[in-house]
Design an enzyme around this catalytic site. Sequence first.
Site, PDB file in Angstrom:
ATOM      1  N   ASP A  16       0.749  -1.266   0.076  1.00 30.27           N
ATOM      2  CA  ASP A  16       0.024   0.039  -0.113  1.00 30.27           C
ATOM      3  C   ASP A  16       0.892   1.255   0.056  1.00 30.27           C
ATOM      4  O   ASP A  16       1.826   1.048   0.590  1.00 30.27           O
ATOM      5  CB  ASP A  16      -0.764  -0.087   1.384  1.00 30.27           C
ATOM      6  CG  ASP A  16      -2.219   0.805   1.090  1.00 30.27           C
ATOM      7  OD1 ASP A  16      -2.520   1.520  -0.078  1.00 30.27           O
ATOM      8  OD2 ASP A  16      -2.796   1.075   2.123  1.00 30.27           O
ATOM      9  N   GLY A  17       0.411   2.222  -0.365  1.00 28.28           N
ATOM     10  CA  GLY A  17       0.992   3.520  -0.657  1.00 28.28           C
ATOM     11  C   GLY A  17       1.480   4.208  -1.635  1.00 28.28           C
ATOM     12  O   GLY A  17       2.316   5.091  -1.958  1.00 28.28           O
ATOM     13  N   TRP A  21       3.116   7.987  -2.438  1.00 30.61           N
ATOM     14  CA  TRP A  21       4.396   8.044  -3.072  1.00 30.61           C
ATOM     15  C   TRP A  21       4.832   8.858  -4.111  1.00 30.61           C
ATOM     16  O   TRP A  21       5.394   9.708  -4.356  1.00 30.61           O
ATOM     17  CB  TRP A  21       4.964   6.304  -3.429  1.00 30.61           C
ATOM     18  CG  TRP A  21       6.672   6.491  -3.490  1.00 30.61           C
ATOM     19  CD1 TRP A  21       7.638   6.396  -2.804  1.00 30.61           C
ATOM     20  CD2 TRP A  21       7.088   6.769  -5.117  1.00 30.61           C
ATOM     21  NE1 TRP A  21       8.768   6.574  -3.481  1.00 30.61           N
ATOM     22  CE2 TRP A  21       8.334   6.454  -4.806  1.00 30.61           C
ATOM     23  CE3 TRP A  21       6.479   6.779  -6.327  1.00 30.61           C
ATOM     24  CZ2 TRP A  21       9.212   6.624  -5.975  1.00 30.61           C
ATOM     25  CZ3 TRP A  21       7.533   6.951  -7.160  1.00 30.61           C
ATOM     26  CH2 TRP A  21       8.811   6.749  -7.219  1.00 30.61           C
ATOM     27  N   SER A  62      -7.915  -5.246  -5.040  1.00 30.53           N
ATOM     28  CA  SER A  62      -8.675  -5.923  -4.257  1.00 30.53           C
ATOM     29  C   SER A  62     -10.247  -5.787  -5.092  1.00 30.53           C
ATOM     30  O   SER A  62     -10.407  -5.023  -6.073  1.00 30.53           O
ATOM     31  CB  SER A  62      -8.935  -5.007  -3.087  1.00 30.53           C
ATOM     32  OG  SER A  62      -9.550  -3.825  -3.148  1.00 30.53           O
ATOM     33  N   THR A  63     -11.203  -6.369  -4.483  1.00 27.26           N
ATOM     34  CA  THR A  63     -12.551  -6.214  -5.076  1.00 27.26           C
ATOM     35  C   THR A  63     -13.009  -4.854  -5.069  1.00 27.26           C
ATOM     36  O   THR A  63     -14.036  -4.618  -5.898  1.00 27.26           O
ATOM     37  CB  THR A  63     -13.405  -7.433  -4.565  1.00 27.26           C
ATOM     38  OG1 THR A  63     -13.424  -7.466  -3.063  1.00 27.26           O
ATOM     39  CG2 THR A  63     -13.344  -8.758  -5.161  1.00 27.26           C
ATOM     40  N   ASN A  65     -11.118  -2.242  -5.372  1.00 28.74           N
ATOM     41  CA  ASN A  65     -10.494  -1.415  -6.267  1.00 28.74           C
ATOM     42  C   ASN A  65     -10.921  -0.766  -7.472  1.00 28.74           C
ATOM     43  O   ASN A  65     -10.663  -0.031  -8.093  1.00 28.74           O
ATOM     44  CB  ASN A  65      -8.870  -1.761  -6.326  1.00 28.74           C
ATOM     45  CG  ASN A  65      -7.916  -1.884  -5.081  1.00 28.74           C
ATOM     46  OD1 ASN A  65      -7.025  -2.680  -5.051  1.00 28.74           O
ATOM     47  ND2 ASN A  65      -8.190  -0.767  -4.366  1.00 28.74           N
ATOM     48  N   TRP A  66     -12.314  -1.507  -7.726  1.00 25.26           N
ATOM     49  CA  TRP A  66     -12.974  -1.085  -8.959  1.00 25.26           C
ATOM     50  C   TRP A  66     -13.464   0.154  -8.897  1.00 25.26           C
ATOM     51  O   TRP A  66     -13.875   0.824  -9.770  1.00 25.26           O
ATOM     52  CB  TRP A  66     -13.938  -2.267  -9.405  1.00 25.26           C
ATOM     53  CG  TRP A  66     -13.363  -3.453  -9.774  1.00 25.26           C
ATOM     54  CD1 TRP A  66     -13.320  -4.670  -8.992  1.00 25.26           C
ATOM     55  CD2 TRP A  66     -12.582  -3.889 -10.855  1.00 25.26           C
ATOM     56  NE1 TRP A  66     -12.922  -5.722  -9.726  1.00 25.26           N
ATOM     57  CE2 TRP A  66     -12.682  -5.281 -10.969  1.00 25.26           C
ATOM     58  CE3 TRP A  66     -12.193  -3.442 -12.201  1.00 25.26           C
ATOM     59  CZ2 TRP A  66     -11.989  -6.019 -11.915  1.00 25.26           C
ATOM     60  CZ3 TRP A  66     -11.895  -4.026 -13.224  1.00 25.26           C
ATOM     61  CH2 TRP A  66     -11.388  -5.251 -13.128  1.00 25.26           C
ATOM     62  N   ARG A 177       1.689  -4.953   6.366  1.00 24.52           N
ATOM     63  CA  ARG A 177       1.120  -3.842   5.596  1.00 24.52           C
ATOM     64  C   ARG A 177       2.085  -2.470   5.776  1.00 24.52           C
ATOM     65  O   ARG A 177       2.399  -2.018   6.622  1.00 24.52           O
ATOM     66  CB  ARG A 177      -0.303  -3.410   5.929  1.00 24.52           C
ATOM     67  CG  ARG A 177      -1.035  -2.642   4.967  1.00 24.52           C
ATOM     68  CD  ARG A 177      -2.316  -2.260   5.472  1.00 24.52           C
ATOM     69  NE  ARG A 177      -3.079  -1.350   4.380  1.00 24.52           N
ATOM     70  CZ  ARG A 177      -4.309  -1.335   3.959  1.00 24.52           C
ATOM     71  NH1 ARG A 177      -5.176  -2.501   4.550  1.00 24.52           N
ATOM     72  NH2 ARG A 177      -4.758  -0.599   3.120  1.00 24.52           N
ATOM     73  N   GLU A 196       1.150 -13.264  12.687  1.00 26.00           N
ATOM     74  CA  GLU A 196       1.862 -12.092  13.173  1.00 26.00           C
ATOM     75  C   GLU A 196       1.826 -11.056  12.339  1.00 26.00           C
ATOM     76  O   GLU A 196       2.146 -11.039  10.965  1.00 26.00           O
ATOM     77  CB  GLU A 196       3.281 -12.285  13.644  1.00 26.00           C
ATOM     78  CG  GLU A 196       3.573 -13.676  14.725  1.00 26.00           C
ATOM     79  CD  GLU A 196       3.195 -13.356  15.863  1.00 26.00           C
ATOM     80  OE1 GLU A 196       2.756 -12.062  16.349  1.00 26.00           O
ATOM     81  OE2 GLU A 196       2.491 -14.179  16.522  1.00 26.00           O
TER      82      GLU A 196
HETATM   83  C1  IPE Z   1      -5.618  -2.604  -0.203  1.00 28.18           C
HETATM   84  O1  IPE Z   1      -5.332  -1.199  -0.443  1.00 28.18           O
HETATM   85  C2  IPE Z   1      -5.827  -3.333  -1.465  1.00 28.18           C
HETATM   86  C3  IPE Z   1      -4.420  -3.454  -1.926  1.00 28.18           C
HETATM   87  C4  IPE Z   1      -3.249  -3.240  -1.633  1.00 28.18           C
HETATM   88  C5  IPE Z   1      -4.526  -4.152  -3.436  1.00 28.18           C
HETATM   89  P1  IPE Z   1      -6.357  -0.128  -0.614  1.00 28.18           P
HETATM   90  O2  IPE Z   1      -5.578   1.021  -0.624  1.00 28.18           O
HETATM   91  O3  IPE Z   1      -7.130  -0.351  -1.643  1.00 28.18           O
HETATM   92  O4  IPE Z   1      -7.047   0.008   0.878  1.00 28.18           O
HETATM   93  P2  IPE Z   1      -8.003   0.843   1.657  1.00 28.18           P
HETATM   94  O5  IPE Z   1      -8.857   1.545   0.926  1.00 28.18           O
HETATM   95  O6  IPE Z   1      -7.059   1.952   2.235  1.00 28.18           O
HETATM   96  O7  IPE Z   1      -8.624   0.194   2.640  1.00 28.18           O
HETATM   97  C1  IPE Z   2      -1.472   0.105  -3.354  1.00 29.58           C
HETATM   98  O1  IPE Z   2      -1.365   1.481  -3.431  1.00 29.58           O
HETATM   99  C2  IPE Z   2      -1.785  -0.536  -4.586  1.00 29.58           C
HETATM  100  C3  IPE Z   2      -3.139  -0.776  -4.919  1.00 29.58           C
HETATM  101  C4  IPE Z   2      -4.294  -0.905  -4.328  1.00 29.58           C
HETATM  102  C5  IPE Z   2      -3.292  -1.212  -6.510  1.00 29.58           C
HETATM  103  P1  IPE Z   2      -2.549   2.338  -3.346  1.00 29.58           P
HETATM  104  O2  IPE Z   2      -2.993   2.870  -4.717  1.00 29.58           O
HETATM  105  O3  IPE Z   2      -3.596   2.170  -2.552  1.00 29.58           O
HETATM  106  O4  IPE Z   2      -1.691   3.802  -2.891  1.00 29.58           O
HETATM  107  P2  IPE Z   2      -2.283   4.798  -1.971  1.00 29.58           P
HETATM  108  O5  IPE Z   2      -2.768   4.104  -0.786  1.00 29.58           O
HETATM  109  O6  IPE Z   2      -3.449   5.707  -2.442  1.00 29.58           O
HETATM  110  O7  IPE Z   2      -1.215   5.743  -1.493  1.00 29.58           O
HETATM  111 MG    MG Z   3      -3.810   2.484  -0.635  1.00 32.07          MG
END
Ligand code: IPE
Ligand code: IPE
Ligand code: MG
Length: 229
Positions: A16-17, A21, A62-63, A65-66, A177, A196
């Site tokens: 994540d992030g 970044w 993730s489901t 992320n759509w 995470r 853990e």
């Molecule tokens: C979780 O990250 C899904 C993936 C890393 C693929 P998200 O950025 O989508 O999660 P939320 O929205 O912060 O919970």
């Molecule tokens: C994780 O990074 C990658 C995916 C969920 C595909 P993010 O795209 O969620 O990045 P942030 O959380 O918005 O910084």
């Molecule tokens: Mg994210």
Amino acid sequence: MSKNKNILKHLAIIMDGNGRWAKERGHVRTKGHEKGAEVTREITHYCAEHPTIETVTFYAFSTENWKRPKYEVNFLMKLLDSWLKNELETYHKFGAKFETVGNIEGFSPKLQETIAYIKKETAHHTNVTQILALNYGSREEIAKAASRLAQRNEPITEESLGNELNTPYNDIDMMIRTSGEVRLSNFLLWQLSYSELFFTETLWPDFTIEELEEIIDQYVNRDRRFGGI
Ligand code: IPE
Ligand code: IPE
Ligand code: MG
């Protein structure tokens, strides 16, 4: 008597992030996904050479992320397709087997084809199994597994349901995470029951092998009691 160290076999990572970044650097969010994909390769390489890690599962889409803007979703689909094709060489080099969990049928036929091809080409590798969670949602995975058992009129027990999940791999020992968010976001709820958990402020594109090693050091010394004393 010194305490036994924990052995790490299955590592799971919520990458994540990426967006933050990129934003911090004045780039479009998608730049972060590109950089993040390179880190995924480096960590897989490390896992392939690690003496005890057998499986590494990465949460890639993730489901939920759509819900993102169409251009970002499209970019992620294209990136996945080209990344996998490019990655074939490195899978061979690292001796890594590629697997997925999640609803691949939700992707375009072209992407599904690429995924199937890379799985087939890497199926014989044994240094590490890299599982990408793609269009993955844990609640959906559990509900569908229960529904399949019910349809076959089979009893629903911890064992039968656990085996029916799309991830009948060994339990996850440790989950990391990145990016400072302290939540699971529908990732492997069943499989993480006794894992853990580690949360780091580092954004995924900045995550390094050195930091992973520091976290593994903490993991091996943690007291895993599994309900005992
Ligand atoms: C979780 O990250 C899904 C993936 C890393 C693929 P998200 O950025 O989508 O999660 P939320 O929205 O912060 O919970
Ligand atoms: C994780 O990074 C990658 C995916 C969920 C595909 P993010 O795209 O969620 O990045 P942030 O959380 O918005 O910084
Ligand atoms: Mg994210």
